[in-house]
Scaffold this active site. Structure first.
Site, PDB file in Angstrom:
ATOM      1  N   ARG A 264       0.826  -1.205   0.000  1.00 17.10           N
ATOM      2  CA  ARG A 264       0.000   0.000   0.000  1.00 17.10           C
ATOM      3  C   ARG A 264       0.861   1.256   0.000  1.00 17.10           C
ATOM      4  O   ARG A 264       2.040   1.220   0.340  1.00 17.10           O
ATOM      5  CB  ARG A 264      -0.930   0.000   1.216  1.00 17.10           C
ATOM      6  N   LEU A 265       0.232   2.343  -0.419  1.00 17.70           N
ATOM      7  CA  LEU A 265       0.782   3.684  -0.268  1.00 17.70           C
ATOM      8  C   LEU A 265      -0.281   4.517   0.434  1.00 17.70           C
ATOM      9  O   LEU A 265      -1.466   4.409   0.116  1.00 17.70           O
ATOM     10  CB  LEU A 265       1.105   4.326  -1.631  1.00 17.70           C
ATOM     11  N   ASP A 266       0.127   5.355   1.371  1.00 10.60           N
ATOM     12  CA  ASP A 266      -0.829   6.170   2.110  1.00 10.60           C
ATOM     13  C   ASP A 266      -1.601   7.102   1.182  1.00 10.60           C
ATOM     14  O   ASP A 266      -1.134   7.459   0.094  1.00 10.60           O
ATOM     15  CB  ASP A 266      -0.105   7.013   3.167  1.00 10.60           C
ATOM     16  N   TYR A 267      -2.738   7.526   1.658  1.00  9.52           N
ATOM     17  CA  TYR A 267      -3.615   8.471   0.942  1.00  9.52           C
ATOM     18  C   TYR A 267      -2.841   9.706   0.491  1.00  9.52           C
ATOM     19  O   TYR A 267      -3.013  10.191  -0.629  1.00  9.52           O
ATOM     20  CB  TYR A 267      -4.760   8.864   1.885  1.00  9.52           C
TER      21      TYR A 267
END
Length: 239
Positions: free
Chosen positions: A101-104
């Protein structure tokens, strides 16, 4: 074949997330709800459904690199109807999902695939794949702060593994640094920068192992080359 492995191969989710789907009672086999992890299925005979939709093994494996913009959720769907990274690859017919994942509020390189086995292996803690970021931070880290960052920092209940950080640009009141880590804990780069008193202003991931973002425009995606796919598979098979 174990049920969670079949689900991963069918492109539903990684094995870990497939296990949660099973435990949540969302899976039926021959119209019987199954909540047992490791339940054996016969893909040729059994009718396997998730959320009442029959699932099949994916025939074609898809591997995509996306330059994620800020403001997108790294998820297949979102309960609050926020934009997800899947919205950016809507022209891809196969069901795919993010690797990690990558943060928002973080942009940059994100891999997406329907290869559940590969996703499981790439996100497992035993596979220490280097991830490189370019961060704009407040202030200019001094030598002692850089040393602490490189040697490991105590964050919450863990100590980070040795990492790499180099200043590549200095501006008035801020600087740009290049950071390489191999861990992937929640918001780890941001927390590490905060720990040395230089909070992140902007953060972008530019490489995942030997796979690099290069000149891929923000919001765009492309399919991995055969060489990049071989690299990923060789990388996980060596560990």
């Amino acid at each position: 074949m174990r049920l969670q492995k079949f689900m991963a191969k069918a492109g539903i989710a990684s094995r870990r997330k497939s296990e949660k789907i099973i435990l949540d009672g969302r899976v039926t086999i021959n119209n019987t709800m199954i909540k047992e992890l490791g339940f054996k299925v016969d893909p040729k005979k059994d009718i396997i459904k998730v959320d009442n939709k029959k699932i099949f093994l994916e025939k074609e494996k898809i591997y995509i690199i996306l330059n994620k913009p800020v403001g997108y959720i790294t998820s297949v769907s979102d309960q609050f109807n926020r934009k997800t990274v899947i919205d950016l690859v809507s022209k891809v017919d196969q069901r795919i999902y993010p690797v990690g994942r990558l943060d928002y509020d973080t942009s940059g390189l994100l891999l997406l695939t329907n290869d559940g086995d590969l996703t499981y292996k790439m996100t497992h803690p035993s596979h220490e794949v280097n991830k490189t970021y370019i961060a704009e931070v407040k202030g200019i880290p001094n030598n002692e702060e850089l040393k602490q960052f490189k040697e490991g920092l105590k964050i919450e209940d863990y100590i980070t593994s040795p990492a790499d950080i180099n200043i590549i640009k200095k501006d008035k009141g801020k600087s740009t640094v290049k950071i390489t880590i191999h861990e992937g804990k929640n918001r780890q780069v941001r927390k590490m920068c905060e720990k040395i008193n230089h909070p992140v202003i902007k953060l972008k991931r530019v490489s995942f192992g030997d796979i690099r973002l290069n000149d891929l425009r923000e919001g765009d995606y492309r399919f991995l080359t055969d060489k990049e796919i071989r690299y990923i598979k060789d990388e996980i098979n060596e560990k």
